[in-house]
Design an enzyme around this catalytic site. Sequence first.
Site, PDB file in Angstrom:
ATOM      1  N   LYS A  22       0.840  -1.203   0.000  1.00  0.00           N
ATOM      2  CA  LYS A  22       0.000   0.000   0.000  1.00  0.00           C
ATOM      3  C   LYS A  22       0.872   1.250   0.000  1.00  0.00           C
ATOM      4  CE  LYS A  22      -1.746   1.655   3.992  1.00  0.00           C
ATOM      5  NZ  LYS A  22      -1.461   3.069   4.236  1.00  0.00           N
ATOM      6  N   ASN A  23       1.896   1.253   0.864  1.00  0.00           N
ATOM      7  CA  ASN A  23       2.671   2.486   1.047  1.00  0.00           C
ATOM      8  C   ASN A  23       3.711   2.714  -0.039  1.00  0.00           C
ATOM      9  OD1 ASN A  23       1.082   2.994   3.214  1.00  0.00           O
ATOM     10  ND2 ASN A  23       2.608   2.433   4.762  1.00  0.00           N
ATOM     11  N   ARG A  93      -4.941  10.919   3.817  1.00  0.00           N
ATOM     12  CA  ARG A  93      -3.974  12.008   3.808  1.00  0.00           C
ATOM     13  C   ARG A  93      -2.903  11.798   2.742  1.00  0.00           C
ATOM     14  NH1 ARG A  93       0.462  12.114   6.226  1.00  0.00           N
ATOM     15  NH2 ARG A  93       0.108  14.216   6.986  1.00  0.00           N
ATOM     16  N   CYS A 117      -5.114  12.469  12.113  1.00  0.00           N
ATOM     17  CA  CYS A 117      -5.883  11.225  12.116  1.00  0.00           C
ATOM     18  C   CYS A 117      -5.679  10.611  13.500  1.00  0.00           C
ATOM     19  CB  CYS A 117      -5.394  10.295  11.023  1.00  0.00           C
ATOM     20  SG  CYS A 117      -3.728   9.744  11.324  1.00  0.00           S
ATOM     21  N   ARG A 122      -0.107  14.793  12.337  1.00  0.00           N
ATOM     22  CA  ARG A 122       0.369  14.576  10.969  1.00  0.00           C
ATOM     23  C   ARG A 122       0.602  15.898  10.214  1.00  0.00           C
ATOM     24  NH1 ARG A 122      -1.237   9.191   9.772  1.00  0.00           N
ATOM     25  NH2 ARG A 122       0.354   9.167   8.154  1.00  0.00           N
ATOM     26  N   PRO A 123       1.443  16.775  10.706  1.00  0.00           N
ATOM     27  CA  PRO A 123       1.700  18.044  10.005  1.00  0.00           C
ATOM     28  C   PRO A 123       2.379  17.826   8.646  1.00  0.00           C
ATOM     29  CG  PRO A 123       3.285  17.740  11.753  1.00  0.00           C
ATOM     30  CD  PRO A 123       2.300  16.623  11.888  1.00  0.00           C
ATOM     31  N   ILE A 124       2.437  18.899   7.848  1.00  0.00           N
ATOM     32  CA  ILE A 124       3.071  18.809   6.529  1.00  0.00           C
ATOM     33  C   ILE A 124       4.156  19.876   6.363  1.00  0.00           C
ATOM     34  CG2 ILE A 124       1.118  17.749   5.320  1.00  0.00           C
ATOM     35  CD1 ILE A 124       0.306  20.628   4.464  1.00  0.00           C
ATOM     36  N   ASP A 125       4.635  20.406   7.492  1.00  0.00           N
ATOM     37  CA  ASP A 125       5.610  21.506   7.438  1.00  0.00           C
ATOM     38  C   ASP A 125       6.890  21.131   6.696  1.00  0.00           C
ATOM     39  OD1 ASP A 125       5.772  19.769   9.753  1.00  0.00           O
ATOM     40  OD2 ASP A 125       7.466  20.976  10.393  1.00  0.00           O
ATOM     41  N   ASP A 306       4.651   0.886  11.910  1.00  0.00           N
ATOM     42  CA  ASP A 306       3.435   0.259  11.390  1.00  0.00           C
ATOM     43  C   ASP A 306       3.258  -1.179  11.861  1.00  0.00           C
ATOM     44  OD1 ASP A 306       3.445   1.905   8.122  1.00  0.00           O
ATOM     45  OD2 ASP A 306       2.941   2.592  10.139  1.00  0.00           O
ATOM     46  N   VAL A 328       7.943   7.518  16.631  1.00  0.00           N
ATOM     47  CA  VAL A 328       7.620   8.154  15.347  1.00  0.00           C
ATOM     48  C   VAL A 328       6.350   8.985  15.419  1.00  0.00           C
ATOM     49  CG1 VAL A 328       7.110   7.730  12.902  1.00  0.00           C
ATOM     50  CG2 VAL A 328       8.838   6.348  14.077  1.00  0.00           C
ATOM     51  N   ARG A 399      -8.754  -0.241   4.400  1.00  0.00           N
ATOM     52  CA  ARG A 399      -7.857   0.720   3.735  1.00  0.00           C
ATOM     53  C   ARG A 399      -6.525   0.068   3.392  1.00  0.00           C
ATOM     54  NH1 ARG A 399      -6.793   5.881   6.916  1.00  0.00           N
ATOM     55  NH2 ARG A 399      -5.475   6.075   5.091  1.00  0.00           N
TER      56      ARG A 399
HETATM   57  C1  EPZ Z   1       4.025   7.084   5.986  1.00  0.00           C
HETATM   58  O1  EPZ Z   1       3.245   8.136   6.531  1.00  0.00           O
HETATM   59  C2  EPZ Z   1       3.124   5.870   5.948  1.00  0.00           C
HETATM   60  N1  EPZ Z   1       1.974   6.134   5.082  1.00  0.00           N
HETATM   61  C3  EPZ Z   1       2.654   5.522   7.362  1.00  0.00           C
HETATM   62  O2  EPZ Z   1       1.893   4.316   7.262  1.00  0.00           O
HETATM   63  C4  EPZ Z   1       3.884   5.259   8.224  1.00  0.00           C
HETATM   64  O3  EPZ Z   1       3.459   5.009   9.551  1.00  0.00           O
HETATM   65  C5  EPZ Z   1       4.802   6.490   8.201  1.00  0.00           C
HETATM   66  O4  EPZ Z   1       5.150   6.804   6.827  1.00  0.00           O
HETATM   67  C6  EPZ Z   1       6.091   6.255   8.980  1.00  0.00           C
HETATM   68  O5  EPZ Z   1       6.757   5.139   8.467  1.00  0.00           O
HETATM   69  C7  EPZ Z   1       2.146   6.065   3.739  1.00  0.00           C
HETATM   70  O6  EPZ Z   1       3.228   5.806   3.237  1.00  0.00           O
HETATM   71  C8  EPZ Z   1       0.927   6.312   2.889  1.00  0.00           C
HETATM   72  P1  EPZ Z   1       6.039  10.568   8.036  1.00  0.00           P
HETATM   73  P2  EPZ Z   1       3.813   9.661   6.511  1.00  0.00           P
HETATM   74  O7  EPZ Z   1       5.907  11.789   7.220  1.00  0.00           O
HETATM   75  O8  EPZ Z   1       4.562   9.886   5.274  1.00  0.00           O
HETATM   76  C9  EPZ Z   1       6.126  13.881  11.372  1.00  0.00           C
HETATM   77  C10 EPZ Z   1       0.087   2.890   7.651  1.00  0.00           C
HETATM   78  O9  EPZ Z   1      -0.362   2.373   8.685  1.00  0.00           O
HETATM   79  N2  EPZ Z   1       6.069  14.846  10.262  1.00  0.00           N
HETATM   80  O10 EPZ Z   1       7.277   9.738   7.925  1.00  0.00           O
HETATM   81  O11 EPZ Z   1       2.680  10.561   6.832  1.00  0.00           O
HETATM   82  C11 EPZ Z   1       4.808  13.133  11.546  1.00  0.00           C
HETATM   83  O12 EPZ Z   1       3.916  13.897  12.325  1.00  0.00           O
HETATM   84  C12 EPZ Z   1       0.499   4.345   7.652  1.00  0.00           C
HETATM   85  O13 EPZ Z   1       0.230   2.271   6.562  1.00  0.00           O
HETATM   86  C13 EPZ Z   1       6.211  16.210  10.538  1.00  0.00           C
HETATM   87  O14 EPZ Z   1       6.381  16.616  11.695  1.00  0.00           O
HETATM   88  O15 EPZ Z   1       4.806   9.605   7.759  1.00  0.00           O
HETATM   89  C14 EPZ Z   1       5.227  11.884  12.236  1.00  0.00           C
HETATM   90  O16 EPZ Z   1       5.331  12.108  13.626  1.00  0.00           O
HETATM   91  C15 EPZ Z   1       0.262   5.005   8.994  1.00  0.00           C
HETATM   92  N3  EPZ Z   1       6.128  17.092   9.511  1.00  0.00           N
HETATM   93  C16 EPZ Z   1       6.611  11.601  11.644  1.00  0.00           C
HETATM   94  O17 EPZ Z   1       7.053  12.837  11.055  1.00  0.00           O
HETATM   95  C17 EPZ Z   1       5.937  16.689   8.211  1.00  0.00           C
HETATM   96  O18 EPZ Z   1       5.888  17.560   7.306  1.00  0.00           O
HETATM   97  C18 EPZ Z   1       6.627  10.531  10.584  1.00  0.00           C
HETATM   98  O19 EPZ Z   1       5.767  10.960   9.563  1.00  0.00           O
HETATM   99  C19 EPZ Z   1       5.789  15.310   7.959  1.00  0.00           C
HETATM  100  C20 EPZ Z   1       5.869  14.403   8.991  1.00  0.00           C
END
Ligand code: EPZ
Length: 419
Positions: A22-23, A93, A117, A122-125, A306, A328, A399
């Site tokens: 999926k990811n 997202r 969620c 889940r910020p996007i900064d 995960d 994480v 999902r």
């Molecule tokens: C991906 O999410 C996966 N989803 C998640 O899988 C997985 O848990 C995660 O990576 C970590 O491995 C997909 O690939 C679709 P991150 P993502 O950005 O990209 C913080 C599942 O169950 N962060 O690595 O959203 C964030 O808040 C899902 O299949 C910021 O602060 O994860 C988190 O604490 C759940 N600012 C950490 O980084 C940002 O701009 C990791 O988030 C982006 C992230």
Amino acid sequence: MEKLIVRGGHRLHGTVRVSGAKNAVLPIIAASVLGTEGSKIAEVPELEDVSTICKVLECLGIRVDRSEPHVLKIDSRNITGWEAPYDLVSTMRASFLVMGSLLARVGRAKISLPGGCAIGTRPIDIHLKGFEALGATIKQSHGSVEALAPNGLTGTTIYLDFPSVGATENLMMAASMAKGTTIVENAAQEPEIVDLANYINVMGGKVRGAGTTAIRIDGVKSMPGGEHMVIPDRIEAGTFMVAGAMTQGDIKVENVLCEHLKPLIAKLREAGCIVEEGINDVHVVGPRELKPITIKTMPYPGFPTDMQAQVMAMMCIAKGQSSVLETVFENRFMHVDELLRMGANIKTSGGRAALIEGVPKLYGCQVRATDLRAGAAMVLAGLVADGTTEITDIYHIDRGYENLVSKFTKLGADISRVG
Ligand code: EPZ
């Protein structure tokens, strides 16, 4: 409302085949926006999230043919839009992943803010900071983010404050058609990042170093598109492996790259399992009595967040005290309350640390799937619980797990979907 009914007490045995990841497939579908002709993607899992991101592409004017099972034929010749609507982004997202490819392809993107969620804000900064470093102008208003780069993007060096998987993916896509070279430092190293990079290269891009902390992207003028087969889903594989471990089972999981599962394999062996690594499969034999273990979730190649909920379910019936440190996400313990309802003995502190005292037995009852992996953990707990476990809110599970009921049934579980 649909629910899963699981009757515990059956040892799992036999063989199960894992679907495409999926990811990996979600960013790969998002990257298809880059192609000026089209792409064909194989080993696509039939998941709600895949349907959602395909709808996002259709909002952009892209044609997606899903007539062949597990195959997507994407015609991306004409892009007529650059907005991803709230109703789609709010359900998934990962829709936000089209921002990078839209910026590269058409120089603009307007995406509804993904919002948080169950597992965190889940910020996007980190994504936005990277887009600005590439020369995009970012505007946030009325619940949406708009990125503009009318004169295209310019390659630069970007250091990620955290090795965010999504930000690494979004920036790889944005940089793929920037002027000059981009280096993403402190990049995420997950196997799904490597799979996306391989796909971008097949499409005509130039990405090197994926899978390390520094990824180099040489911008190209255009990318026609290409064909790709998605890697197997390591988290789905891990979920079945833990099921074998918990039920004193003897199972073979096929379509597995053991290289992607090293932390879990190590922990299952510590817990007393026999784990035999094959070329394209893994054989797991669960012990009569599970030993307690300690896990700390980390970005890849550390223990995957995960798999945290699923392994916590296993810890609930190990003999002794186990512990979990979730580094994480800030709120990825939603499954704890549900496990406590089943008789588990878990103490948490600060939403990131948990101590699990193994109990002789869990008891079936009504529980909720609070998020995707927590839902999987409820199924696992139900497999070993005394009596019947009813799991609601199973749309979370749909999902991320293709044909979960039939796959577990094939392994000898007593599980059904009703309602
Ligand atoms: C991906 O999410 C996966 N989803 C998640 O899988 C997985 O848990 C995660 O990576 C970590 O491995 C997909 O690939 C679709 P991150 P993502 O950005 O990209 C913080 C599942 O169950 N962060 O690595 O959203 C964030 O808040 C899902 O299949 C910021 O602060 O994860 C988190 O604490 C759940 N600012 C950490 O980084 C940002 O701009 C990791 O988030 C982006 C992230």
